[in-house]
Design a protein around this motif. Structure first.
Motif, short mmCIF file in Angstrom:
data_model
loop_
_atom_site.label_atom_id
_atom_site.label_comp_id
_atom_site.label_asym_id
_atom_site.label_seq_id
_atom_site.Cartn_x
_atom_site.Cartn_y
_atom_site.Cartn_z
N LEU A 170 -4.75 -2.60 -3.44
CA LEU A 170 -4.36 -3.83 -2.80
C LEU A 170 -3.55 -4.61 -3.57
CD1 LEU A 170 -7.90 -4.50 -1.30
CD2 LEU A 170 -6.09 -3.85 0.09
N SER A 171 -2.54 -5.22 -3.05
CA SER A 171 -1.29 -5.70 -3.88
C SER A 171 -1.80 -7.22 -4.11
CB SER A 171 -0.11 -5.95 -2.87
OG SER A 171 -0.26 -6.54 -1.87
N GLY A 172 -2.83 -7.72 -3.40
CA GLY A 172 -3.28 -8.87 -3.78
C GLY A 172 -2.87 -10.17 -2.75
N LEU A 226 -5.24 -1.48 7.32
CA LEU A 226 -5.56 -1.47 6.08
C LEU A 226 -5.46 -0.14 5.65
CD1 LEU A 226 -6.03 -2.56 3.15
CD2 LEU A 226 -8.65 -2.52 3.87
N GLN A 227 -5.00 0.63 4.73
CA GLN A 227 -5.01 1.86 4.34
C GLN A 227 -5.05 1.79 2.79
OE1 GLN A 227 -2.79 4.83 6.41
NE2 GLN A 227 -1.96 5.92 4.65
N LEU A 228 -6.25 2.62 2.40
CA LEU A 228 -6.63 3.07 1.06
C LEU A 228 -6.81 4.26 0.55
CD1 LEU A 228 -9.12 -0.13 0.44
CD2 LEU A 228 -6.48 -0.12 -0.30
N THR A 229 -6.21 4.74 -0.69
CA THR A 229 -6.43 6.06 -1.14
C THR A 229 -7.29 6.18 -2.28
OG1 THR A 229 -4.34 5.99 -2.26
CG2 THR A 229 -4.17 6.71 -0.04
N GLU A 286 -12.25 0.46 -8.84
CA GLU A 286 -11.79 -0.77 -8.40
C GLU A 286 -10.26 -0.70 -7.50
OE1 GLU A 286 -13.86 -3.09 -7.68
OE2 GLU A 286 -15.50 -2.37 -8.95
N LEU A 287 -10.21 -1.05 -6.50
CA LEU A 287 -9.11 -0.90 -5.45
C LEU A 287 -8.46 -2.29 -5.46
CD1 LEU A 287 -10.15 1.56 -2.78
CD2 LEU A 287 -9.09 2.01 -5.13
N GLY A 288 -9.01 -3.40 -5.75
CA GLY A 288 -8.66 -4.73 -5.51
C GLY A 288 -9.19 -5.73 -4.45
#
Length: 622
Positions: free
Chosen positions: A153-155, A164-167, A285-287
């Motif tokens: 996540l960019s914040g 929302l897409q997370l890897t 942790e991804l943000g």
């Protein structure tokens, strides 16, 4: 005698038949260095206290069979030097589950912890028999579990409804046959679907792919429902360099999805007893994610603003500007143009019920809801992202009113169903539209056509003489009303706002509309300023007060006709029907005939009575 022997022999037999047995899981057990080891030990078939003591020994493979005391439940000084600091810090400890069950826990395994572990239970029995200890081999294997991420996540806050897409990349290289599971979760925020804000320690699993490669949604909030509807997914892909990439996708984030996101990878192994054991686990942790509600970001405005004044017949163009939706290709919109104001023009702008003029549905189809606006021709279209225009090619006074743009957003849904609720609906400020018309003066006079006195059955002609003063072409629409002297019921008395009932209309186009029930009426135009209503074969119920109403219609530059909103009502004229000559002779005729019949009957009765009395006297005996 038999019962006495049983009472004496049975306890003795049970005492010698019972044997102590200590049990540990079958081995070998493979565990990962740096992660916990948990060895359950239980004892059964014992005598004495229900609370048994346990002692653990370790036989290292390179110790030549020498034992190392690890920990004991009855002796605090039992541990050998290598384990004393670890026991004091709690890294190595015993967790008692019951009086005869305890568990050895090594919080962080070291390579030197590999070997054969023995669980010994000091005897509390009167006779030494059975199994007093058990052992299991524990293999400490290297930690090869790796976890990383290529997209975090960019914040920056996301608007409600955004995707929302997370890897997460997770790999393990082990000589043993192990399986891997990956879980995406979030901490903090609020539980989706609960409406309650959570605390910072609130942890929720969103979706996971298990050791058997099955995907399962988290059970907190509405994740199960969203997964079933396809809004949440988890996919396993092959990445560069033989790496495994796990991609989690949320089709439309909601305010409750705010929080700190993480990815958790777990390494599993099947023990000899057939059960799966977690042997390693890492979290990445991804943000942090902040979701802005659409209600806070959505804005709807109209262009132009304030007031718009145009000559009648001019084109009217209004634009609805929508901002704060986020990604336009993520959410469907329903855009409606609403108008408040009387179509007849009798009331000022902003007065009357609000009606839908036109709408652009989520499927892109345009529909008109206001026949008055559609009559002059118009269009509604999407000019660009966030700009929706309403155009009336020839606006008339009936189009005057206060216009608003209403926008309903279906966050994250491109094709919502007909009954799908909108995420948020917002209205713009109103823009007041006024159409100027030419100066028009009109008067109307109702009168009865000259002729003899009106009688029942005659034809009544009510004239309406109209005078109009204006510039340019015009037409007049005339409407006739009747109010009876004695209304037959409350419905007729209240019809027409006290003016009675509508009998007929002669439209500006020259068409006639007849509404009279039970009466034969007709309307026509005798001259440019003279209009006539005729009631044929009048009856008593046709008596009453008659009045006419004249409305002036103008012609716009495009040749279309519109109601100027200027009208006038005439003073009423009274229609009274006199009796006919036949009606006047009917009563004497009826009275004469009735009197003659009465006298004739009386004479006949008198003569008959006298004759019968005389005949009776003649027949009487002498």
């Amino acid at each position: 005698m038999g019962s006495w022997l049983v009472a004496v022999i049975l306890p003795w037999a049970l005492r010698y038949a019972t044997c102590r047995e200590v049990a540990l899981p079958p081995g070998p057990l493979y565990r990962v260095a740096g992660f916990p080891l948990s060895l359950p030990c239980s004892v059964s078939g014992y005598e004495g206290s229900r609370t048994q003591d346990f002692e653990w020994y370790l036989y290292r493979e390179d110790s030549g069979g020498r034992q190392i005391g690890v920990i004991s439940t009855r002796d605090r000084g039992f541990s050998y030097a290598p384990y004393q600091p670890r026991v004091r810090s709690g890294e190595v400890r015993v967790e008692r589950e019951s009086g005869d069950q305890a568990r050895l826990v090594v919080q962080r395994l070291r390579p030197e912890d590999q070997g054969r572990y023995e669980c010994y239970t000091p005897s509390t029995d009167s006779r030494y028999q059975g199994n007093y200890s058990a052992s299991v081999s524990v293999k400490v294997i290297p930690d090869t579990l790796q976890i990383s991420h290529s997209r975090s996540l960019s914040g920056q806050p996301l608007t409600e409804g955004a995707e929302l897409q997370l890897t997460c990349e997770a790999t393990v290289r082990s000589k043993q046959h192990t399986h891997l599971s990956v879980t995406f979760g979030v901490r903090g925020g609020s539980v989706p679907g609960s409406g309650a804000a959570g605390q910072g320690h609130n942890l929720r699993e969103i979706v996971s792919i298990g050791r058997d490669l099955g995907v399962a949604p988290g059970r907190a909030g509405d994740y199960e429902q969203r997964y079933g509807e396809g809004e949440i997914s988890l996919e396993k892909r092959k990445g560069p360099g033989d790496r495994t990439v796990y991609v989690m996708r949320m089709a439309a984030v909601a305010p409750g999805d705010s929080g700190a996101y993480f990815c958790e990878a777990t390494q599993w192994i099947m023990d000899p007893d057939g059960g799966w054991e977690r042997i390693a686990q890492r979290t990445m942790e991804l943000g942090n994610l902040t979701v802005q509600p659409l209600a806070d970001t959505l804005t709807v405005t109209t262009v132009p603003r304030g007031e718009v004044t145009l000559p009648a017949g001019s084109p009217l163009s209004l634009t609805c500007v929508v901002r704060g939706v986020g990604a336009w290709n993520r959410s469907a919109l329903l855009v409606q143009w609403m108008k408040r104001g009387a179509a007849s023009g009798e009331d000022g702008p902003g007065v009357g019920a609000e009606v839908e003029v036109a709408r652009l549905g989520p499927d892109g189809a345009v529909s008109w809801g206001d026949d008055v606006s559609r009559r002059g021709g118009g269009s509604m279209e999407k000019e660009a992202e966030g700009r929706y225009s309403l155009r009336l090619f020839s606006a008339h006074p009936s189009n005057s009113g206060v216009y608003r743009c209403t926008v309903s957003v279906f966050a994250g849904r491109r094709n919502p169903g007909p009954s799908s609720p909108a995420t948020v609906t917002q209205r713009s400020d109103g823009v007041s539209v006024t159409l100027r018309i030419k100066e028009v003066r009109v008067s109307a006079v109702a009168a009865l056509a000259r002729g003899p006195l009106l009688k029942r059955g005659d034809t009544v002609a009510v004239m309406c003489n109209v005078s109009v003063a204006t510039t340019g072409p015009f037409q007049v629409e005339v409407r006739w009303w009747q109010k009876r002297d004695e209304p037959e019921g409350p419905e007729e008395e209240s019809a027409g706002d006290g003016r009675g009932r509508v009998l007929a209309v002669l439209t500006y186009e020259g068409f006639s509309r007849l509404y009279a029930n039970g009466s034969d009426v007709s309307v026509d135009r005798l001259a440019a300023d003279s209009y006539r209503l005729r009631v044929h074969a009048t009856q008593v119920e046709d008596q009453g007060h008659y009045m006419c109403q004249a409305e002036v219609w103008g012609q716009d530059p495009h040749g279309g006709w519109y109601n100027t909103g200027v009208g006038v009502e005439s003073a009423p004229v009274r229609v009274y029907l006199y009796s006919r000559a036949a009606d006047l002779l009917l009563i004497p005729l009826v009275v004469g005939v009735s009197s003659a019949l009465f006298v004739g009957v009386l004479i006949v009765a008198t003569v008959t009575c006298c004759f019968m009395n005389r005949l009776a006297r003649q027949r009487s005996p002498k």
